[in-house]
Design a protein around this motif. Structure first.
Motif, short mmCIF file in Angstrom:
data_model
loop_
_atom_site.label_atom_id
_atom_site.label_comp_id
_atom_site.label_asym_id
_atom_site.label_seq_id
_atom_site.Cartn_x
_atom_site.Cartn_y
_atom_site.Cartn_z
N PRO A 101 0.81 -1.22 0.00
CA PRO A 101 0.00 0.00 0.00
C PRO A 101 0.84 1.27 0.00
O PRO A 101 2.00 1.29 0.46
N VAL A 102 0.23 2.34 -0.50
CA VAL A 102 0.84 3.67 -0.56
C VAL A 102 0.04 4.59 0.35
O VAL A 102 -1.21 4.58 0.33
N ASP A 103 0.74 5.40 1.15
CA ASP A 103 0.03 6.31 2.06
C ASP A 103 -0.29 7.62 1.34
O ASP A 103 0.12 7.84 0.20
N PRO A 104 -1.06 8.52 1.98
CA PRO A 104 -1.46 9.76 1.30
C PRO A 104 -0.29 10.63 0.87
O PRO A 104 -0.45 11.47 -0.04
N ASP A 105 0.89 10.47 1.48
CA ASP A 105 2.07 11.24 1.10
C ASP A 105 2.84 10.61 -0.05
O ASP A 105 3.88 11.12 -0.46
N GLY A 106 2.37 9.47 -0.56
CA GLY A 106 3.02 8.82 -1.69
C GLY A 106 4.09 7.82 -1.30
O GLY A 106 4.77 7.28 -2.18
N ARG A 107 4.24 7.51 -0.03
CA ARG A 107 5.23 6.55 0.42
C ARG A 107 4.65 5.14 0.34
O ARG A 107 3.56 4.89 0.85
N ARG A 108 5.41 4.23 -0.26
CA ARG A 108 4.97 2.84 -0.31
C ARG A 108 5.46 2.13 0.95
O ARG A 108 6.65 2.14 1.26
N LEU A 109 4.54 1.53 1.68
CA LEU A 109 4.90 0.83 2.90
C LEU A 109 5.59 -0.49 2.57
O LEU A 109 5.40 -1.06 1.50
N ALA A 110 6.38 -0.98 3.51
CA ALA A 110 7.23 -2.14 3.25
C ALA A 110 6.66 -3.41 3.87
O ALA A 110 5.86 -3.39 4.80
N PHE A 111 7.11 -4.54 3.35
CA PHE A 111 6.80 -5.85 3.93
C PHE A 111 7.54 -6.02 5.25
O PHE A 111 8.62 -5.47 5.44
N GLY A 112 6.95 -6.79 6.17
CA GLY A 112 7.63 -7.07 7.43
C GLY A 112 6.75 -6.89 8.64
O GLY A 112 7.19 -7.06 9.77
N SER A 113 5.48 -6.55 8.42
CA SER A 113 4.53 -6.42 9.52
C SER A 113 3.33 -7.31 9.19
O SER A 113 3.50 -8.48 8.89
N ARG A 114 2.14 -6.76 9.22
CA ARG A 114 0.95 -7.50 8.81
C ARG A 114 0.00 -6.52 8.13
O ARG A 114 0.08 -5.30 8.35
N GLY A 115 -0.87 -7.03 7.33
CA GLY A 115 -1.91 -6.20 6.71
C GLY A 115 -1.39 -5.16 5.75
O GLY A 115 -2.10 -4.20 5.46
N ALA A 116 -0.17 -5.34 5.23
CA ALA A 116 0.39 -4.38 4.27
C ALA A 116 -0.11 -4.73 2.87
O ALA A 116 0.58 -5.38 2.09
N ILE A 117 -1.35 -4.32 2.57
CA ILE A 117 -2.02 -4.80 1.37
C ILE A 117 -2.70 -3.64 0.67
O ILE A 117 -3.42 -2.84 1.29
N CYS A 118 -2.51 -3.56 -0.65
CA CYS A 118 -3.36 -2.74 -1.51
C CYS A 118 -4.53 -3.63 -1.91
O CYS A 118 -4.36 -4.57 -2.69
N HIS A 119 -5.70 -3.36 -1.38
CA HIS A 119 -6.84 -4.24 -1.62
C HIS A 119 -7.45 -4.08 -3.01
O HIS A 119 -8.33 -4.85 -3.38
N SER A 120 -6.96 -3.10 -3.77
CA SER A 120 -7.38 -2.98 -5.18
C SER A 120 -6.47 -3.78 -6.11
O SER A 120 -6.78 -3.89 -7.30
N SER A 121 -5.37 -4.32 -5.60
CA SER A 121 -4.39 -5.01 -6.44
C SER A 121 -4.99 -6.27 -7.07
O SER A 121 -5.40 -7.20 -6.34
N PRO A 122 -5.02 -6.37 -8.40
CA PRO A 122 -5.50 -7.60 -9.03
C PRO A 122 -4.67 -8.82 -8.65
O PRO A 122 -5.21 -9.92 -8.46
N ALA A 123 -3.36 -8.64 -8.50
CA ALA A 123 -2.50 -9.76 -8.14
C ALA A 123 -2.85 -10.28 -6.74
O ALA A 123 -2.90 -11.50 -6.51
N TYR A 124 -3.10 -9.36 -5.80
CA TYR A 124 -3.49 -9.79 -4.45
C TYR A 124 -4.82 -10.52 -4.49
O TYR A 124 -4.98 -11.59 -3.89
N ARG A 125 -5.77 -9.98 -5.20
CA ARG A 125 -7.11 -10.59 -5.26
C ARG A 125 -7.04 -12.00 -5.85
O ARG A 125 -7.70 -12.92 -5.37
N GLN A 126 -6.25 -12.16 -6.88
CA GLN A 126 -6.11 -13.48 -7.51
C GLN A 126 -5.44 -14.47 -6.57
O GLN A 126 -5.87 -15.62 -6.43
#
Length: 673
Positions: A101-126
């Protein structure tokens, strides 16, 4: 119709999140032995196990989970089986970094926690659909399977993403909702500050701007983000319904207003087969048991009054607050059974065995680091016996006295920038009004502003800034038909698009309240105003005052000072067969109670003066009978009169006339007749 009770579970649920993958397999047999000792009936499994179940793309390893489920089944323990879609594996993000996911400031959050998901991502949904499908095909018929648990705590910690993929998805959502860009311009008021759009392609997510952004756009983005999470839940749910018919599907909510403010639980409650909830005490010095009761009442209300399930809470301290005190002796049982009193079909915890590693290793568990020679374990075992003894009340419903109106979308709108006072807090108002009703020993249902309110003698509106025309008509009809309504300030102001209702405040509530408001006059920090009644009774308000003009309402209290001095402060309007009260300043404690006392008289609700302070008395009733919970949160024994004799399910004692609840204890009486 989908099942609405866990398959094969014949008792109340007792157990917790079980993470055997964190431990050597040699520990598993000890786990189930201790589960049986504690009376565990249900555990949640596999919620964070995607990386183990699918170690490489398209390659699955279910052997360890097979053995866990078989072991649980052999010991008579049911499973709430998770789809692990809250925690995609590292290989997934390496292949699809744009799913972070990307925050309102345009920073992309990193892997290493939980729930770091762009829920619009087609790859994630698939990928989520694939792992859910594999789990459903393998375990649909497993005898341990009682319930499907999709994802985990949607909206926590990431509720919205602001990337370009979400931008495109948002534009699709807007087109489906409004049809044309001209309609979007109209409802967003883009003529203000020159924000008009010529086409959908010009619209982006409401990212960080030089000053405050368009509030209607921000409100719609919160709706979009919530709807996107819900789309993904429904997609997984439908896979499970298709491949595992007869097994109910849920996801764990977090309805506590202090813990998740990004989900419209009224909408989510319609999508799950069983409403479940996670609740953790916020230990900030306030009366934590009041917030617990409030959260349980909200959860039951989201379930439409039906039984629900407490899926997570803590045996003792948590790990993520600034200070994490342990629960006092007896508090675990008291907290757990308070949820059961208010409709839960059991008490579950995070987690079974306390983790040695990871971010939550200091979060308490049913089996603590100290092991079984510990107070926590002894209390867990005792609680297991208590929960087992309450089996007769399964499927009964909690009996409520009054309703409080709450709307998550109105709260979202209230949270946006540039409101008349940053000291006005919709959640604080809800907390304060609830606490006042709690202290009057009234059990509360929460209700959507457009819901049927005819069954309640009293309806309270602590904060309803966003009020639709339909809600306004609903409240007017409620009062005309004999109801008593209490409305606090800054309610009825805007419509569903954050546009001020035409005419004077309070917009959608002018008619039912019989007044208009010429002007808001918020108070400075630390300022107060005095409110004087005709009988000389004086109240004190803070944060807010208004210039109120009666249009049929009578004045009960008048401002004695401040800008609106001499003007009405608290009013009462007769309309049809009922009455509507209006409080134009922030009242709390005894000052608020003085008004609620009068409103309760109007509603025909007799005072319950015989009940001690901080002693809850809650009823559950159904085909099997009526059960009275007496929960003593004080340090002194308390006596409570009973309508009829009965038997205490926890002690076996027969009780008649009055029940004594020892300090810090719970009693549950099955009434006779």
């Amino acid at each position: 119709m989908p099942e609405t009770t866990p398959r094969g579970l014949t008792r109340l649920a007792f157990g917790g999140d079980y993470n055997p993958e964190q431990w050597p397999e040699s520990v598993w047999h000890e786990d189930v032995r201790l589960m049986r000792e504690a009376g565990v009936t249900l555990v949640s499994v596999g919620i964070f196990s995607w990386a183990l179940l699918e170690p490489d793309p398209g390659e699955y390893d279910f052997g360890w989970l097979d053995r866990v489920l078989d072991l649980l089944d052999a010991n008579g323990i049911r499973a709430d089986l998770g789809t692990p879609t809250v925690a995609p594996p590292a290989w997934f993000y390496r292949a699809h970094p744009d799913a972070l996911p990307v925050d309102p400031d345009g920073r992309r959050l990193a892997f290493g926690s939980r729930g770091a998901i762009c829920h619009s991502s087609p790859a994630y949904r698939q990928a989520a659909a694939r792992i859910t499908t594999e789990l459903a095909r393998r375990y649909a018929g497993h005898p341990a399977l009682a319930l499907w648990h999709v994802h985990n705590e949607y909206g926590v910690p990431v509720s919205a993403c602001y990337c370009d993929t979400c931008g495109a998805h948002f534009r699709q959502w807007l087109r489906a909702r409004y049809g044309t860009v001209d309609a979007v311009n109209e409802v967003w008021g883009t003529a203000f500050w020159g924000q008009r759009y010529r086409g959908f392609e010009e619209i982006d997510p409401p990212r960080t701007t030089p000053t405050t952004g368009n509030p209607a756009q921000q409100l719609d983005y919160r709706r979009f983000a919530d709807a996107t999470l819900r789309e993904n839940f429904v997609a997984e749910r439908d896979i499970l319904h298709r491949l595992a018919p007869g097994v109910p599907v849920t996801t764990n909510f977090m309805t506590a207003l202090s813990q998740c403010d990004t989900i419209d639980y009224w909408a989510w409650g319609r999508e799950v087969d069983i409403v479940t909830n996670d609740h953790y005490l916020i230990t900030d010095g306030r009366r934590t048991h009041v917030n617990l009761a409030m959260t349980a009442d909200i959860t039951r209300s989201v379930a439409g009054g039906a039984p629900w399930l407490l899926l997570e809470h803590a045996t003792s301290g948590v790990s993520w607050q600034p200070r994490n005190p342990a629960k006092a002796p007896g508090q675990m049982a008291r907290n757990s059974l308070a949820h059961v009193a208010r409709g839960s079909e059991g008490a579950m915890f995070f987690q079974w065995r306390q983790s040695r590693r990871g971010a939550e290793k200091f979060h308490s568990a049913m089996v603590p680091h100290a092991g079984t020679d510990s107070r926590v374990w002894r209390e867990v075992v005792g609680l297991g016996r208590a929960v087992e003894s309450l089996e007769p009340l399964r499927a009964t419903r909690t009996v409520a006295d009054v309703a409080v109106l709450w709307d998550w979308q109105s709260w979202w709108a209230q949270q946006l920038e540039w409101r008349p006072s940053e000291d006005h807090d919709a959640r604080e108002r809800a907390d304060t009004f609830y606490e006042a009703l709690y202290d009057r020993h009234l059990t509360v249902d929460f209700a959507h502003p457009e819901a049927d309110l005819s069954g309640y003698p009293l309806v309270v509106v602590p904060a309803l800034y966003l009020t639709t025309e339909a809600a306004g008509r609903n409240l007017r009809a409620y009062v005309e038909n004999g109801g008593t309504l209490v409305v606090s300030y800054f309610s009825g102001i805007v419509d569903e698009h954050d546009a001020v209702h035409p005419g004077a405040y309070p917009g959608a509530l002018r008619d039912v309240l019989g007044l208009t408001v010429e002007e808001f006059s918020p108070l400075l920090a630390g300022e107060t105003v005095r409110l004087t009644g005709a009988d000389g009774a004086e109240l004190t308000g803070d944060v807010w005052s208004e210039v109120v003009v009666p249009r049929g309402a009578e004045t009960l209290w008048t401002y004695a000072d401040g800008i609106p001095a001499g003007r009405p402060a608290v009013t009462r309007n007769r309309l049809g067969e009922g009455v509507a009260w209006y409080l134009s300043s922030r009242l709390s404690g005894p000052h608020l109670d003085a008004v609620l006392e009068r409103a309760c008289e109007d509603a025909g609700i007799a005072p319950r003066t015989g009940l001690p302070h901080d002693v809850e008395v809650v009823r559950r009733s159904g085909e099997s009978g009526t059960y009275v919970f007496v929960i003593n949160h004080t340090t002194a024994d308390a006596k409570v009169a009973l309508d009829s004799p009965g038997t205490d399910l926890l002690t076996g004692e027969r009780v008649a006339g009055a029940l004594t609840a020892p300090a810090g204890a719970v009693r549950v009486v099955a009434l006779e007749g």
